[in-house]
Scaffold this active site. Structure first.
Site, PDB file in Angstrom:
ATOM      1  N   HIS A 422      46.985  36.594  39.923  1.00 43.33           N
ATOM      2  CA  HIS A 422      48.404  36.943  39.835  1.00 43.33           C
ATOM      3  C   HIS A 422      48.809  37.369  38.428  1.00 43.33           C
ATOM      4  O   HIS A 422      49.451  38.402  38.230  1.00 43.33           O
ATOM      5  CB  HIS A 422      49.261  35.746  40.282  1.00 43.33           C
ATOM      6  N   CYS A 753      41.968  52.076  45.480  1.00 43.14           N
ATOM      7  CA  CYS A 753      43.073  51.529  44.692  1.00 43.14           C
ATOM      8  C   CYS A 753      42.707  50.167  44.118  1.00 43.14           C
ATOM      9  O   CYS A 753      43.551  49.462  43.581  1.00 43.14           O
ATOM     10  CB  CYS A 753      44.350  51.429  45.522  1.00 43.14           C
TER      11      CYS A 753
END
Length: 809
Positions: A422, A753
């Protein structure tokens, strides 16, 4: 007949932009718009200008010029007391002087004519200064003179005009001219007398035909407050803010791509008693929480901004007002925008450390920037309130609750996590240097000590003692080579999309919904759907606090998600923007407000209830429906047809069909109005069954993070096995090569991606060898990776085909 340059007063209908030397920039622009733009629907209140000639005539006739020179003969602007005394003497001399009868007569005659036009004996007007400097065209005198509002009657007009003349000698104006070496008499003052718009009974604001922060030219930025506009000009009120996308506005859509409520605590209104004609009064809490203008009014103002910009052929800064009696909008000022429109957008920055220091901590680098500041060690989320802007955040690990302080950190250092955790993902999107997986940062670094965090030295990130010097090198984007392989970007933060659009790119290969949901919505969609059933009063209070102004809580989710996506879609329009539907894991959904009511506790949420599996199951199907409605709004209401949709973590072909059926029920049918739906290729089954997936999806985007995790059978967030985690492992590369071949065979677009090509330029070159269509990178790695790709394409003899230009409908 007198020459125009020797007239005391000129009505707006007789003025053009060429009259700046006679009436100053403000008045010349008002006259130009009044004459030329009325036919296009732009409303400008009528008025007249008292010319610079009248000002000079006034000084000569009253012998004020000699008197002012005498007063200022021993001026010392570096002595504040001296400056204040001299300024006061000059202004008093002007105010005590008698206005020549011939000027008075012209002013009163034009004022009577204006009052008659508005069917009033004495109409209320704004009296504004408009400085002119014929021989100093580059000098800015904005904001140095005064404005007088709600002026009514002949005597009041003449008094206000003298006050305007006197305001050419405010302390700040005198000091400015002295510091710049300007002669006080090389500048003259014109005065604009304009019919007041009764925005004291409604609202007013400022707008720009360019984004004031980034210089992005395809958006109109509108601000709005209650009451007269002086409060917004002076910065006394925190306004409502809106962005409107110009290209799709011109096509007839309603693209209000961002709406933010400002506090608007006070408003300026007419005063019926007291010495001043206006006063500030408080705005009720209820009204503060409402938008001060409607969507239709926002769009009308944006249309006018486009018309005005196209007329002047340059970005413009405009003031507007809404008349509370007639309900009509008006433009009351317009001038060229002079900051962003002047910046060179062909330069890009690169961070370089000038020397090494004592290394305190080592981990994996995220991004390629350098930041420094005082350390703030925070052990858990309860300590985030102590964090101050510009500090270096040091913690064990972060989660979405930490994002408010991550935005204001100069750098981030964590003990746990790999390059796809994160902290790493968010810091990349925010453009903040981040070092992860250090194991010992909270022990080694102490709150209050200065450190430098460097991610500019390859895969390893270093935290140095003290503030180590570094430089920012700029690249000339004109010299960056073009490539046949499309270079796209991974974008998550709507607020940074305008700025990042200037990096050479072929669109957005991954726009993450999660950032918008977590930062702008914060509430679990099911809690909004079930709002009326919720018994927990504290939970309802939290929801009410965030969703102010929304009776329909579901609409809040749809609107805010649509706006976040639209900011990204608009920033890169008309290039492709591929939006990935939400890919929170169940533990991350639990972190949203109300999430604990709806989410299971899973031992390994990374491979649990996530992605496509959520979208058709009863526990989240309705929430996914809201996501679909948001995308429908982006494409159909905002007109951003460049937005494509991508489904993450789709385990089976049957699952893909179920998801598309739910999407179709919510108005997002594949192929309708050109809608393309892609699938993430991040599970080995996506590669093995790529032929079958090709039949129901328009393209693939390889997610190398999860594909590596599931191929090698490890937890990508675990620092214990992070030494094994490597996207360049032969097994992973074999799967990637295979799916590219299968996509090509089935005539499906395929890109990537995932993190790998951003971190490893050699991996990007491997993808080029495989014939991949596009590579989507983190914004801070686009330049260096494009150079490597161009190098590999040249080596392989690959050239970019020239496209024949097609006009967009």
């Amino acid at each position: 007949m007198k020459k125009r340059s020797e007239m005391f007063v000129l009505p707006f209908k007789d003025l053009t932009i060429l009259d700046v030397p006679i009436v100053g920039g403000k008045n010349a622009s008002l006259g130009e718009m009044y004459r030329e733009l009325g036919s296009q629907g732009v409303k400008v209140p009528n008025g007249f200008a008292i010319t610079a000639y009248a000002y000079r005539y006034f000084l000569e006739k009253t012998k004020l010029k000699d008197r002012i020179k005498e007063i200022l003969s021993d001026l010392n602007t570096h002595n504040i007391k001296n400056l204040m005394e001299h300024g006061e003497k000059v202004r008093r001399a002007i105010l005590n002087a008698k206005m020549p009868k011939e000027i008075e007569k012209e002013i009163i005659s034009n004022y009577k004519r204006l009052s008659s036009d508005y069917k009033e004996k004495y109409t209320d007007v704004a009296v504004r200064s408009s400085a002119t400097a014929e021989d100093l065209p580059d000098a800015s005198f904005a904001g140095q003179q005064e404005t007088y509002l709600n002026i009514k009657g002949e005597k009041a007009i003449l008094e206000a005009c003298k006050k305007c003349f006197a305001s050419l000698f405010t302390n700040r104006a005198i000091s400015y001219r002295e510091d710049k070496g300007f002669d006080h008499f090389s500048i003259a003052l014109s005065i604009g007398v304009q019919k007041m718009v009764r925005s004291d009974l409604s609202s007013s604001g400022v707008m720009f035909s360019i984004d004031t922060e980034s210089g992005f030219k395809d958006a109109v930025y509108v601000t709005s407050i209650y009451g007269l506009g002086e409060n917004i000009v002076q910065g006394a009120v925190n306004p409502d803010e809106f962005y409107v996308h110009k290209p799709t506005l011109k096509e007839g859509y309603r693209p209000i791509i961002s709406k933010k409520v400002g506090e608007k605590k006070i408003k300026m209104v007419y005063s019926t008693s007291g010495p001043k004609p206006v006063k500030n009064i408080p705005v009720s809490l209820e009204k503060q929480k409402e938008f001060s203008i409607t969507d239709n009014e926002i769009l009308k103002l944006a249309e006018w901004a486009v018309i005005i910009e196209e007329h002047y052929k340059k970005p413009m800064d405009m003031e507007w007002a809404k008349d509370g009696k007639s309900g009509h909008l008006f433009i009351v000022q317009a001038r060229p925008e002079t900051v962003q429109s002047q910046k060179d957008k062909n330069k890009l920055e690169e961070y370089v450390l000038k020397k090494k220091g004592d290394i305190l901590v080592v981990g994996k680098s995220v991004g390629s920037k350098i930041g420094s500041g005082k350390v703030r060690v925070i052990k858990d989320v309860s300590g985030i309130n102590n964090f101050k802007k510009g500090e270096v955040l040091v913690t064990e690990m972060t989660d979405p609750d930490w994002e408010p302080i991550m935005k204001i950190a100069s750098a981030i250092v964590t003990e746990k996590g790999g390059r796809t955790c994160h902290a790493a993902i968010i810091s990349r999107e925010l453009g903040i240097p981040c070092v992860v997986g250090t194991n010992n940062a909270t022990d080694k670094l102490k709150t209050g000590e200065n450190v430098t965090v460097s991610c500019a030295e390859g895969e390893k990130g270093f935290v140095y003692r003290g503030k180590v010097p570094f430089e920012i090198e700029t690249h000339n984007l004109d010299k960056i080579p073009k490539t046949k392989t499309k270079i796209m970007m991974n974008i998550g933060t709507p607020e940074q999309a305008f700025e990042q659009s200037f990096i050479p790119n072929d669109g957005v290969g991954l726009a993450r919904e999660e950032f918008v949901i977590n930062s702008h919505i914060k509430i679990h969609p099911n809690a909004l759907i079930d709002y009326n059933k919720i018994k927990n009063k504290e939970l309802k209070r939290k929801i009410d606090e965030i969703t102010v102004g929304y009776k329909d809580k579901k609409k809040f989710f749809v609107d805010k998600l649509a706006e976040g996506i639209a900011m990204i879609g608009a920033a890169f329009y008309p290039k492709d923007v591929i939006v990935r539907m939400s890919d929170f894991k169940s533990n991350e959904y639990r972190n949203l407000i109300g999430g604990e009511l709806y989410e299971p506790t899973e031992d390994n949420p990374m491979i649990g209830w996530r992605g496509a599996s959520r979208y058709y199951k009863e526990g989240y199907k309705d929430g996914f429906g809201l996501e679909c409605q948001a995308l429908k709004k982006v494409r159909e209401e905002f007109g951003l047809k460049n937005v494509k949709i991508m489904i993450p973590f789709c385990r089976t072909v049957e699952e893909g069909k179920k998801v598309q059926e739910i999407m179709k029920q919510n108005g997002l049918a594949r192929g309708k109005d050109g809608l393309q739906i892609y699938v993430m290729c991040e599970i080995p089954s996506n590669v093995i069954l790529a032929d079958e997936f090709s039949k129901i999806f328009d393209g693939f985007s390889i997610g190398s993070n999860d594909l590596t995790q599931l191929t090698l059978g490890l937890d990508r967030d675990s620092e214990i096995v992070s030494d094994i985690y490597d996207e360049r492992n032969p097994a992973v590369k074999k799967l990637i090569q295979t799916v590219i071949e299968k996509a090509k065979k089935n005539h499906r677009k395929i890109g990537i991606c995932g993190q790998a090509p951003s971190d490893f330029p050699d991996f990007a070159q491997f993808l080029v060898e495989c014939g991949i269509d596009s590579i989507s990178l983190n914004p801070d790695t686009v330049i260096k990776t494009r150079l490597k790709i161009a190098e590999k394409e040249k080596e392989l003899g690959i050239t970019k085909k020239k496209k024949t230009s097609k006009k967009r409908k």
